[in-house]
Design an enzyme around this catalytic site. Structure first.
Site, PDB file in Angstrom:
ATOM      1  N   CYS A  37      95.099 107.906   8.665  1.00 31.08           N
ATOM      2  CA  CYS A  37      95.049 107.495  10.599  1.00 31.08           C
ATOM      3  C   CYS A  37      94.140 106.430  10.396  1.00 31.08           C
ATOM      4  O   CYS A  37      92.443 106.859  10.673  1.00 31.08           O
ATOM      5  CB  CYS A  37      94.951 108.509  11.218  1.00 31.08           C
ATOM      6  SG  CYS A  37      94.839 108.306  13.189  1.00 31.08           S
ATOM      7  N   ASN A  38      94.681 105.365  11.131  1.00 30.98           N
ATOM      8  CA  ASN A  38      93.201 104.054  11.915  1.00 30.98           C
ATOM      9  C   ASN A  38      92.480 104.557  12.315  1.00 30.98           C
ATOM     10  O   ASN A  38      91.178 104.762  12.922  1.00 30.98           O
ATOM     11  CB  ASN A  38      93.845 103.054  11.651  1.00 30.98           C
ATOM     12  CG  ASN A  38      94.332 101.946  10.453  1.00 30.98           C
ATOM     13  OD1 ASN A  38      94.280 101.600   9.592  1.00 30.98           O
ATOM     14  ND2 ASN A  38      95.673 102.894  10.251  1.00 30.98           N
ATOM     15  N   CYS A  82      98.206 100.551  11.568  1.00 31.94           N
ATOM     16  CA  CYS A  82      98.120 102.184  12.042  1.00 31.94           C
ATOM     17  C   CYS A  82      99.406 102.839  10.742  1.00 31.94           C
ATOM     18  O   CYS A  82      99.988 101.788  10.145  1.00 31.94           O
ATOM     19  CB  CYS A  82      98.974 102.553  13.265  1.00 31.94           C
ATOM     20  SG  CYS A  82      99.691 103.859  13.671  1.00 31.94           S
TER      21      CYS A  82
HETATM   22  N1  DGL Z   1      98.925 107.031  12.723  1.00 31.19           N
HETATM   23  C1  DGL Z   1      97.613 106.388  13.203  1.00 31.19           C
HETATM   24  C2  DGL Z   1      96.962 105.085  13.007  1.00 31.19           C
HETATM   25  O1  DGL Z   1      96.393 105.212  11.494  1.00 31.19           O
HETATM   26  C3  DGL Z   1      97.412 107.379  14.636  1.00 31.19           C
HETATM   27  C4  DGL Z   1      98.359 106.297  15.741  1.00 31.19           C
HETATM   28  C5  DGL Z   1      98.584 107.577  17.052  1.00 31.19           C
HETATM   29  O2  DGL Z   1      98.274 108.192  17.192  1.00 31.19           O
HETATM   30  O3  DGL Z   1      98.460 106.215  18.293  1.00 31.19           O
HETATM   31  O4  DGL Z   1      96.753 104.454  14.157  1.00 31.19           O
END
Ligand code: DGL
Length: 262
Positions: free
Chosen positions: A73-74, A183
């Protein structure tokens, strides 16, 4: 050799894009995936909340005996990875928007980054941009609403398409030649993105690079699993675990999806 599983967490189904790359690059490794969908989206939360959730996810995976954790998760990486590395005794693999390869490959000198508010406002994102892309212009766009739609199983819906169009058109008009997906949920949107972007704009996502880095770090710490024919992949979700199963359709092998009250 170490046959404990690799732990992976995300705010939901986004990290599955990373898990697929890890599985294909590291076919002997068992994995344990935690989808904290109940708390999605992380991207709209305050930095302190993102840190607390990242700590909770990490401790749960460590209790289950994971040997390394991929923060898939970024938003969690850019807000929590330094803290996690400083406080827990396992290696962490983080994920940041792949600005460097995009900046190196850009001929127009303009690169778009589609990411959450939590990532775009983080100090780590700004230092990475300064260090690797100071010679080009970065056009940042928050993907407000996209994670929610994906978590509702609507990645290919008309509502999603409309939002994508609204977000990419200004960047396209400004002349970007690369679009960085900042993301891990957004690779699930690639089919729609390809239809909405003009030909010639490269979509950059970092799943493969993350899998390569995971291999390198496991090797360096002597944590690679012994070669085996059968691996186990356990997925836990604290919301609609059927959604997780849908994203794993067609995946072969011992894949177990469980609801977790977490
Ligand atoms: N999948 C996530 C990312 O890479 C999180 C997105 C989120 O929950 O807002 O940022």
């Amino acid at each position: 050799m170490d046959n404990r599983p690799i732990g992976i967490f995300d705010s939901g189904v986004g990290g599955i894009s990373i898990w697929k790359e890890i599985r294909s690059k590291l076919p002997s490794e068992d994995t344990l995936y935690l989808a904290d969908s109940r708390n999605a989206p992380y991207g709209e939360k305050a930095p302190g909340q993102i840190l607390d959730l990242s700590i909770k996810n990490t401790e749960w995976l460590l209790d289950k005996g994971c040997k390394l954790i991929v923060v898939a998760c970024n938003t969690a990486t850019t807000n929590a990875i330094d803290h996690l590395r400083a406080h827990y005794p396992v290696p962490f693999i983080g994920i940041e928007p792949a600005i460097k390869p995009a900046a190196l490959g850009s001929t127009s000198g303009k690169v778009g980054v589609l990411a959450t508010k939590g990532t775009l406002s983080s100090a780590l994102f700004h230092s990475t941009s300064r260090n690797h892309a100071s010679h080009i212009e970065i056009l940042e766009q928050e993907g407000r609403g996209l994670v929610e739609l994906i978590e509702q199983g609507k990645a290919h819906s008309e509502d999603t398409r409309k939002l994508i169009r609204q977000y990419v058109q200004p960047m396209v008009a400004a002349g970007i030649d690369h679009l960085v997906l900042g993301c891990t949920h957004y690779p699930h949107l690639i089919p729609v993105l390809k239809e909405e972007l003009p030909e010639g704009i490269r979509i950059i996502d970092c799943g493969e690079a993350v899998a390569r880095q995971t291999f390198r770090i496991l090797e360096e710490h002597n944590l690679l699993s012994s070669e085996k024919d059968r691996t186990i992949h356990q997925f836990y979700s604290n919301a609609d675990h059927k959604l997780l199963s849908r994203f794993l359709e067609g995946v072969s092998g011992d894949v177990r999806v469980t609801y977790l009250d977490f």
